[in-house]
Design an enzyme around this catalytic site. Structure first.
Site, PDB file in Angstrom:
ATOM      1  CE1 TYR A  32       3.160   1.363  -0.305  1.00 38.76           C
ATOM      2  CE2 TYR A  32       3.920   3.030   1.330  1.00 38.76           C
ATOM      3  CZ  TYR A  32       3.155   2.844   0.175  1.00 38.76           C
ATOM      4  OH  TYR A  32       2.539   3.717  -0.588  1.00 38.76           O
ATOM      5  CD  GLU A  43       2.042   2.407  -3.741  1.00 39.97           C
ATOM      6  OE1 GLU A  43       1.326   2.471  -2.593  1.00 39.97           O
ATOM      7  OE2 GLU A  43       1.666   1.781  -4.793  1.00 39.97           O
TER       8      GLU A  43
END
Length: 386
Positions: free
Chosen positions: A109, A197
């Site tokens: 992530y 993101e």
């Protein structure tokens, strides 16, 4: 301003990030034809909506053949996806994206956003990719690290290494990851982004670092500098009422309550909503008319508030600073005479020329309720809609 995944990947690619090759389309026929150009053993079909959680809602499919892709695309196009970010009403799929499959070894992530408290850019990284980062933060907070970096022309190798250290990469792959961080940083600063993101960021079995998914949000106040980004706006993904409000330079957000609010100033608007909740009711909207509300602007605000069928009453709360209360009051009177306002209307004025403004309202002949202060106004509107 939000954009779609395929648009985000195109921008990231422009700045040097590696993304899977893919194509998007607004029809199934166009998608299938474009997909023939992809060199892949499997096709990854993705619904394009401005919301996360698409996979769990059936918005991501892996297909073996072009025929399977065609059938899945027919099923997905026009479908309403309900995710934890769309709300119960869901979001209709109006565009599709298909890309080449990747041979995944590990998932990470990675995100970056503006940290207003420190006036720095915060990079958040974790070795737990492919799942909700909120879930990871709750169950395994030690698996997430935050690295704050100064706003400069470029990011240092030292900061990059700090960001990716949790990935535990070998030296050859680490070079790719550092290059990716630099690309994201450059893109973030150059485009006035609020948030980038990548979830998941993957390491393939061929030892390639690839952005498998991407979400980007831009600072709406800086869009005047980026006409090429404005062109990416998809009005189908936005609330029609909020689009209409933006055309009149009104800051409007629809909520679920029954009391419509018209206020000047974001802070005062928040306080107004809070005190409505304090007295047991819910605001129907956030609406900031700004510092120079004309008759036309006030009229547009009324129409927008009243277009919400849940609105049972309206509270106008104005503090006259730059904007004079008498000018606002005249705008309210003129607009109210043009529009059929068939719900209780409470008005509170304070500040510059508020006495003159109150006289205009009192002599207007309109059925409105005057309030002396914000507390009084909230009690009166709550009582009026019982």
């Amino acid at each position: 301003m939000n954009i779609h995944e395929h648009q985000a990947k195109e921008i990231l690619k422009k700045y040097g990030a590696v993304v899977p090759k893919g194509v998007f389309a607004l029809s199934v026929e166009e998608l299938v034809e474009k997909a023939k150009s992809l060199n892949t053993k499997k096709f990854v079909l993705k619904a394009q909506i401005h919301a996360g959680g698409r996979g769990k809602a059936g918005g991501v499919k892996i297909l073996d053949t072009i025929e399977e892709l065609s059938e899945a695309a027919k099923e997905m196009m026009g479908k309403t996806l309900v995710t934890h970010q769309t709300g119960p009403e869901g979001r209709e799929v109006k565009r599709l994206y298909v890309e080449e499959s990747s041979n995944i070894d590990k998932e990470f992530y990675l995100s970056c956003l503006v940290d207003r408290a420190s006036s720095k850019i915060a990079f958040i990284s974790s070795d737990q990719g492919g799942m909700d980062i909120e879930e990871v933060a709750s169950s395994s907070p030690e698996k997430i690290i935050t690295t704050k970096v100064d706003m400069n022309n470029e990011i240092s190798d030292k900061d990059c290494e700090e960001i990716i250290k949790i990935f535990n990469l070998n030296d050859s792959v680490k070079t790719q990851a550092i290059s990716l961080i630099k690309s994201i940083y450059q893109m973030f600063v150059s485009t006035d982004a609020n948030m980038v993101e990548i979830n998941p960021l993957i390491l393939t079995k061929e030892e390639k670092i690839i952005c498998l998914d991407a979400k980007v949000n831009f600072d709406s106040n800086a869009l005047f500098r980026h006409p090429e980004i404005v062109e990416l706006r998809d009005l189908n993904e936005e609330d029609p009422t909020e689009i209409k409000a933006s055309k009149h330079d009104l800051a409007y957000i629809k909520l679920d309550g029954s009391i419509g609010c018209m206020v000047n100033g974001a802070g005062l608007a928040m306080a107004t909503m809070d005190i409505i909740k304090l007295y047991g009711k819910e605001p129907a909207n956030f609406l900031d008319v700004g510092g120079g509300a004309s008759k036309e602007k006030v009229s547009a605000a009324f129409k927008i508030i009243l277009s919400d069928k849940n609105v049972k009453g309206i509270l106008i709360n104005i503090f006259g600073g730059i904007m004079r209360c008498d000018v606002l009051a005249q705008g309210v009177v003129d607009a109210a005479k043009e529009i059929n306002i068939n719900v209780p209307l409470v008005v509170r004025l304070a500040g510059t020329n508020f006495i003159e403004g109150k006289e205009i309202l009192d002599n207007s002949g309109l059925k409105l309720i005057s309030a002396d202060n914000l507390d009084d106004a909230a009690q009166k509107i709550v009582e009026a809609i019982k």
